[in-house]
Design a protein around this motif. Structure first.
Motif, PDB file in Angstrom:
ATOM      1  N   LYS A 191       8.730  -1.462 -11.555  1.00 35.41           N
ATOM      2  CA  LYS A 191       9.801  -0.658 -11.822  1.00 35.41           C
ATOM      3  C   LYS A 191       9.421   0.289 -12.750  1.00 35.41           C
ATOM      4  CE  LYS A 191      14.196  -2.997 -11.414  1.00 35.41           C
ATOM      5  NZ  LYS A 191      15.359  -3.458 -12.275  1.00 35.41           N
ATOM      6  N   ALA A 192       8.281  -0.074 -13.689  1.00 37.32           N
ATOM      7  CA  ALA A 192       7.897   1.072 -14.816  1.00 37.32           C
ATOM      8  C   ALA A 192       6.443   0.506 -14.977  1.00 37.32           C
ATOM      9  CB  ALA A 192       8.623   0.523 -15.841  1.00 37.32           C
ATOM     10  N   ALA A 193       5.721   1.796 -15.230  1.00 39.32           N
ATOM     11  CA  ALA A 193       4.531   1.827 -15.598  1.00 39.32           C
ATOM     12  C   ALA A 193       4.175   2.711 -16.783  1.00 39.32           C
ATOM     13  CB  ALA A 193       3.515   2.264 -14.304  1.00 39.32           C
ATOM     14  N   PHE A 194       3.674   2.168 -17.703  1.00 39.68           N
ATOM     15  CA  PHE A 194       3.419   3.014 -19.062  1.00 39.68           C
ATOM     16  C   PHE A 194       1.979   2.986 -19.495  1.00 39.68           C
ATOM     17  CE2 PHE A 194       7.862   1.552 -19.072  1.00 39.68           C
ATOM     18  CZ  PHE A 194       8.401   2.782 -19.194  1.00 39.68           C
ATOM     19  N   ALA A 195       1.398   3.864 -19.780  1.00 37.47           N
ATOM     20  CA  ALA A 195       0.073   3.970 -20.367  1.00 37.47           C
ATOM     21  C   ALA A 195      -0.015   4.601 -21.761  1.00 37.47           C
ATOM     22  CB  ALA A 195      -0.782   4.968 -19.377  1.00 37.47           C
ATOM     23  N   PHE A 196      -0.372   3.976 -22.896  1.00 40.90           N
ATOM     24  CA  PHE A 196      -0.478   4.194 -24.072  1.00 40.90           C
ATOM     25  C   PHE A 196      -1.736   4.654 -24.416  1.00 40.90           C
ATOM     26  CE2 PHE A 196       3.181   1.626 -23.630  1.00 40.90           C
ATOM     27  CZ  PHE A 196       4.028   2.061 -24.526  1.00 40.90           C
ATOM     28  N   PHE A 197      -2.048   5.619 -25.105  1.00 43.32           N
ATOM     29  CA  PHE A 197      -3.099   6.270 -25.471  1.00 43.32           C
ATOM     30  C   PHE A 197      -3.419   6.659 -27.001  1.00 43.32           C
ATOM     31  CE2 PHE A 197      -2.707   6.942 -21.118  1.00 43.32           C
ATOM     32  CZ  PHE A 197      -3.918   6.612 -20.392  1.00 43.32           C
ATOM     33  N   PRO A 198      -4.458   6.573 -27.471  1.00 38.68           N
ATOM     34  CA  PRO A 198      -4.589   7.248 -28.789  1.00 38.68           C
ATOM     35  C   PRO A 198      -4.599   8.900 -28.416  1.00 38.68           C
ATOM     36  CG  PRO A 198      -6.307   5.715 -28.517  1.00 38.68           C
ATOM     37  CD  PRO A 198      -5.730   5.862 -27.244  1.00 38.68           C
ATOM     38  N   LEU A 199      -4.462   9.608 -29.513  1.00 37.55           N
ATOM     39  CA  LEU A 199      -4.222  11.157 -29.383  1.00 37.55           C
ATOM     40  C   LEU A 199      -5.640  11.598 -29.002  1.00 37.55           C
ATOM     41  CD1 LEU A 199      -2.464  13.861 -29.695  1.00 37.55           C
ATOM     42  CD2 LEU A 199      -3.120  13.669 -32.128  1.00 37.55           C
ATOM     43  N   HIS A 200      -6.593  11.150 -29.517  1.00 36.20           N
ATOM     44  CA  HIS A 200      -7.817  11.898 -29.363  1.00 36.20           C
ATOM     45  C   HIS A 200      -8.640  11.343 -28.325  1.00 36.20           C
ATOM     46  CE1 HIS A 200      -8.418   7.920 -31.652  1.00 36.20           C
ATOM     47  NE2 HIS A 200      -9.750   7.903 -30.990  1.00 36.20           N
ATOM     48  N   TYR A 201      -7.753  10.418 -27.241  1.00 37.06           N
ATOM     49  CA  TYR A 201      -8.528   9.707 -25.996  1.00 37.06           C
ATOM     50  C   TYR A 201      -8.170  10.565 -24.832  1.00 37.06           C
ATOM     51  CZ  TYR A 201     -10.705   5.432 -27.688  1.00 37.06           C
ATOM     52  OH  TYR A 201     -11.604   4.556 -28.473  1.00 37.06           O
ATOM     53  N   VAL A 202      -7.166  11.468 -24.991  1.00 35.72           N
ATOM     54  CA  VAL A 202      -6.589  11.959 -23.797  1.00 35.72           C
ATOM     55  C   VAL A 202      -6.278  13.248 -23.867  1.00 35.72           C
ATOM     56  CG1 VAL A 202      -4.082  11.362 -24.060  1.00 35.72           C
ATOM     57  CG2 VAL A 202      -4.926  11.545 -21.775  1.00 35.72           C
ATOM     58  N   ALA A 203      -6.788  14.086 -22.826  1.00 31.99           N
ATOM     59  CA  ALA A 203      -6.486  15.422 -22.621  1.00 31.99           C
ATOM     60  C   ALA A 203      -5.205  15.764 -21.687  1.00 31.99           C
ATOM     61  CB  ALA A 203      -7.528  16.176 -21.863  1.00 31.99           C
ATOM     62  N   GLU A 204      -4.210  16.799 -22.070  1.00 36.55           N
ATOM     63  CA  GLU A 204      -3.258  17.208 -21.372  1.00 36.55           C
ATOM     64  C   GLU A 204      -3.370  17.000 -19.950  1.00 36.55           C
ATOM     65  OE1 GLU A 204       0.010  20.625 -21.455  1.00 36.55           O
ATOM     66  OE2 GLU A 204      -1.128  20.352 -23.427  1.00 36.55           O
ATOM     67  N   SER A 205      -4.263  17.564 -19.400  1.00 39.10           N
ATOM     68  CA  SER A 205      -4.654  17.387 -17.781  1.00 39.10           C
ATOM     69  C   SER A 205      -4.719  16.146 -17.407  1.00 39.10           C
ATOM     70  CB  SER A 205      -5.823  18.316 -17.549  1.00 39.10           C
ATOM     71  OG  SER A 205      -6.942  17.660 -18.144  1.00 39.10           O
ATOM     72  N   GLU A 206      -5.033  15.229 -18.205  1.00 39.38           N
ATOM     73  CA  GLU A 206      -5.129  13.763 -17.637  1.00 39.38           C
ATOM     74  C   GLU A 206      -3.745  13.272 -17.643  1.00 39.38           C
ATOM     75  OE1 GLU A 206      -7.945  12.698 -20.818  1.00 39.38           O
ATOM     76  OE2 GLU A 206      -9.749  12.456 -19.259  1.00 39.38           O
ATOM     77  N   LEU A 207      -2.846  13.584 -18.426  1.00 38.68           N
ATOM     78  CA  LEU A 207      -1.564  13.173 -18.696  1.00 38.68           C
ATOM     79  C   LEU A 207      -0.956  13.461 -17.307  1.00 38.68           C
ATOM     80  CD1 LEU A 207      -0.348  13.415 -22.369  1.00 38.68           C
ATOM     81  CD2 LEU A 207      -0.897  11.627 -21.325  1.00 38.68           C
ATOM     82  N   GLY A 208      -0.873  14.714 -16.822  1.00 35.16           N
ATOM     83  CA  GLY A 208      -0.588  15.198 -15.370  1.00 35.16           C
ATOM     84  C   GLY A 208      -0.909  14.318 -14.059  1.00 35.16           C
ATOM     85  N   ASP A 209      -2.338  14.163 -14.409  1.00 32.58           N
ATOM     86  CA  ASP A 209      -2.827  13.066 -13.274  1.00 32.58           C
ATOM     87  C   ASP A 209      -1.990  11.565 -13.584  1.00 32.58           C
ATOM     88  OD1 ASP A 209      -4.342  15.030 -12.751  1.00 32.58           O
ATOM     89  OD2 ASP A 209      -6.327  14.271 -13.541  1.00 32.58           O
ATOM     90  N   LEU A 210      -1.759  11.254 -14.781  1.00 32.50           N
ATOM     91  CA  LEU A 210      -1.006  10.024 -14.707  1.00 32.50           C
ATOM     92  C   LEU A 210       0.155   9.929 -14.273  1.00 32.50           C
ATOM     93  CD1 LEU A 210      -1.980   8.743 -18.404  1.00 32.50           C
ATOM     94  CD2 LEU A 210      -2.359   7.312 -16.144  1.00 32.50           C
ATOM     95  N   ASP A 211       1.024  11.150 -14.753  1.00 36.98           N
ATOM     96  CA  ASP A 211       2.403  11.495 -14.130  1.00 36.98           C
ATOM     97  C   ASP A 211       2.386  11.540 -12.357  1.00 36.98           C
ATOM     98  OD1 ASP A 211       5.166  11.947 -14.664  1.00 36.98           O
ATOM     99  OD2 ASP A 211       4.523  13.962 -13.780  1.00 36.98           O
ATOM    100  N   GLU A 212       1.490  12.147 -11.822  1.00 33.20           N
ATOM    101  CA  GLU A 212       1.352  12.228 -10.680  1.00 33.20           C
ATOM    102  C   GLU A 212       1.063  10.593  -9.979  1.00 33.20           C
ATOM    103  OE1 GLU A 212      -1.239  15.214  -8.958  1.00 33.20           O
ATOM    104  OE2 GLU A 212      -0.381  16.681 -10.281  1.00 33.20           O
TER     105      GLU A 212
END
Length: 115
Positions: free
Chosen positions: A1-22
């Motif tokens: 039903k739901a999939a969440f990924a939690f990241f420290p601010l310094h570990y992830v780039a904005e482009s990677e968040l888009g990949d996760l969303d997709e």
């Protein structure tokens, strides 16, 4: 039903968040905060993920299965909370898995890591 990924601010780039969303994940970026005892910055990922999970996946939730991807024993209390709420907990363990965590989940799947 739901999939969440939690990241420290310094570990992830904005482009990677888009990949996760997709891929169907909701990416949650957690800031760092300074601890008063050690006078150094600390990630807030563990605390935010635990608070989020307790709020949304309690005994009133219709979610029956929880999957944790971690090796960190700090999540043993959260897994215990899920059990008390009647959830089945599967652990995808990364590397050296905490024995405290292994004891409180229903199933452990060991995930190989790069060395």
């Amino acid at each position: 039903k739901a999939a969440f990924a939690f990241f420290p601010l310094h570990y992830v780039a904005e482009s990677e968040l888009g990949d996760l969303d997709e891929a169907g994940f909701v990416g949650i970026v957690c800031p760092r905060r300074e601890t008063w005892k050690e006078q150094k910055e600390k990630d807030t990922v563990d605390a935010r993920m635990t608070a989020f999970a307790r709020r949304f996946f309690d005994e009133d939730s219709d979610v029956t299965d929880i999957v944790l991807v971690t090796n960190d024993g700090d999540f043993a209390p959260l897994a215990t909370f899920f059990h008390l709420c009647g959830k089945r907990v599967t652990l995808f363990g990364l590397g050296d898995i905490s024995s405290a965590l292994v004891k409180v989940v229903d199933e452990v799947i060991t995930t190989p890591t790069k060395e």
